[in-house]
Design a protein around this motif. Structure first.
Motif, PDB file in Angstrom:
ATOM      1  N   SER A 187       0.800  -1.218   0.000  1.00 30.32           N
ATOM      2  CA  SER A 187       0.000   0.000   0.000  1.00 30.32           C
ATOM      3  C   SER A 187       0.837   1.274   0.000  1.00 30.32           C
ATOM      4  O   SER A 187       0.296   2.362  -0.196  1.00 30.32           O
ATOM      5  N   ARG A 188       2.147   1.167   0.178  1.00 28.30           N
ATOM      6  CA  ARG A 188       2.983   2.369   0.296  1.00 28.30           C
ATOM      7  C   ARG A 188       4.188   2.376  -0.633  1.00 28.30           C
ATOM      8  O   ARG A 188       5.115   3.171  -0.450  1.00 28.30           O
ATOM      9  N   ALA A 189       4.215   1.501  -1.629  1.00 27.22           N
ATOM     10  CA  ALA A 189       5.369   1.441  -2.527  1.00 27.22           C
ATOM     11  C   ALA A 189       4.945   0.942  -3.900  1.00 27.22           C
ATOM     12  O   ALA A 189       3.948   0.219  -4.041  1.00 27.22           O
ATOM     13  N   VAL A 190       5.702   1.329  -4.930  1.00 24.24           N
ATOM     14  CA  VAL A 190       5.497   0.822  -6.281  1.00 24.24           C
ATOM     15  C   VAL A 190       6.851   0.460  -6.868  1.00 24.24           C
ATOM     16  O   VAL A 190       7.892   1.019  -6.491  1.00 24.24           O
ATOM     17  N   THR A 218      -4.198   5.718  -3.127  1.00 25.52           N
ATOM     18  CA  THR A 218      -3.928   6.984  -3.815  1.00 25.52           C
ATOM     19  C   THR A 218      -3.508   6.715  -5.258  1.00 25.52           C
ATOM     20  O   THR A 218      -2.742   5.792  -5.532  1.00 25.52           O
ATOM     21  N   ARG A 219      -4.020   7.543  -6.166  1.00 25.26           N
ATOM     22  CA  ARG A 219      -3.693   7.399  -7.589  1.00 25.26           C
ATOM     23  C   ARG A 219      -2.452   8.220  -7.909  1.00 25.26           C
ATOM     24  O   ARG A 219      -2.366   9.394  -7.568  1.00 25.26           O
ATOM     25  N   GLY A 267      -5.629  -0.077  -0.591  1.00 22.28           N
ATOM     26  CA  GLY A 267      -5.922   0.385   0.760  1.00 22.28           C
ATOM     27  C   GLY A 267      -6.853   1.571   0.752  1.00 22.28           C
ATOM     28  O   GLY A 267      -7.325   2.025  -0.295  1.00 22.28           O
ATOM     29  N   SER A 268      -7.114   2.087   1.939  1.00 21.93           N
ATOM     30  CA  SER A 268      -8.025   3.209   2.113  1.00 21.93           C
ATOM     31  C   SER A 268      -7.240   4.502   2.101  1.00 21.93           C
ATOM     32  O   SER A 268      -6.332   4.701   2.901  1.00 21.93           O
TER      33      SER A 268
END
Length: 320
Positions: free
Chosen positions: A141-144, A188-189, A216-217
């Motif tokens: 949810s916090r990395a790409v 988030t987009r 995620g939210s």
């Protein structure tokens, strides 16, 4: 007093008030040595230094970056990358990082990493080609994870800069065509692009956009400046609005704000240097007419390159 560069409006006064107290976590614990430290030349006169964040609860208030035995930068504990500038071309440098605890104590140095700056080619005006076929996927949810095809240059590609929107948020060496971008927000987009850079700071065109949404939210709560106030003062027959706010508590450093006046005109406020750690204030000219009602609010560009939520809107009457 810290300077701020104001885009659109003229340069005006910016001040800040520091806020005391230790960072979150165990302020009495000596932080450990940062791990995962890397260094790569960004140009003939700069080097990017990056490292892994120490675990939550380590009591880290800041990180100090050293070139040899000389301290060259200090950043808040939420930041894990710096660009060291004003270096010499064709020179090898050694970098280390230390964590500072909430009580001011310094932890041990990280392992030393080396980075060599290339020769400066002043006649080089040819930019690298556009990075091809960029791809990406969310890894939590916090990395790409991003990858792209290598760019070509008449001499050599020195680094690749990763952008979210129009904000640079990451950089890797010219021999890399993949990276993981961390510090993102759930739900988030994002729109990522990649640009190649050579030793003379020539930048390629941006790659095609990679659009990803982290799982995620992501309701955006907590991204707006808080404690926002606005009032008017008169000086030499002119009226100014005086703004004050607390930066949003986010994972990283906020260096840019967008101020909206009367629902239309916006002004970009960019900190020149280290941004304030606590409450910030900013004043700007709004005219010479008494009794005019203005509506004002602001929002921050977050460390992940996206814009956060707007603050509460305040109504101010000149001369009140």
């Amino acid at each position: 007093m810290r300077r701020a560069v104001v885009v659109v409006c003229a340069l005006l006064c910016v001040t800040s008030c520091g806020r005391g107290g230790a960072a979150d976590g165990d302020s009495g614990r000596l932080p450990g040595a940062p791990t995962g430290v890397t260094a790569a030349a960004g140009s003939a006169t700069s080097v990017h230094v990056m490292w892994n964040a120490l675990p939550a609860g380590s009591g880290v208030r800041a990180y100090e970056v050293y070139r040899g035995t000389t301290k060259v930068d200090e950043v808040p504990g939420s930041q894990h990358m710096v660009e060291v500038t004003r270096l010499r071309p064709s020179t090898v440098y050694v970098f280390t990082v230390r964590a500072r605890g909430g009580d001011g104590s310094l932890g041990p140095r990280s392992r030393a990493v080396r980075a060599g700056t290339p020769a400066l080619v002043t006649a080089d005006r040819s930019a690298p080609t556009r990075p091809a076929h960029p791809r990406g996927r969310a890894v939590g949810s916090r990395a790409v994870q991003l990858s792209w095809g290598a760019s070509a240059d008449d001499r050599a590609v020195l680094s690749y800069d990763i952008y979210q929107g129009d904000a640079q948020i990451h950089s890797v060496g010219g021999n890399q065509t993949a990276t993981v971008v961390t510090g993102l927000r759930p739900g988030t987009r994002y729109v990522f692009t990649v640009r190649a850079r050579d030793a003379s700071d020539n930048l390629s065109p941006a790659s095609a956009a990679v659009r990803l949404t982290t799982p995620g939210s992501g309701d955006g709560r907590g991204t707006a400046p808080t404690g926002f106030t606005a009032q008017s003062h008169e000086e030499a027959g002119a009226y100014y609005l005086d703004l004050a706010w607390d930066p949003p508590r986010v994972d990283g450093v906020v260096t840019e704000y967008r101020i909206q006046l009367d629902g239309g005109t916006t002004t970009s406020l960019v900190w020149g240097g280290t941004p304030p750690k606590g409450r910030s204030t900013y004043s700007f000219y709004v005219g010479r007419d008494h009794g005019v009602v203005h509506h004002v609010r602001l929002r921050a560009r977050l460390p992940d390159g996206t814009w956060g939520g707007w603050s509460a809107e305040r109504a101010v009457t000149t001369g009140s």
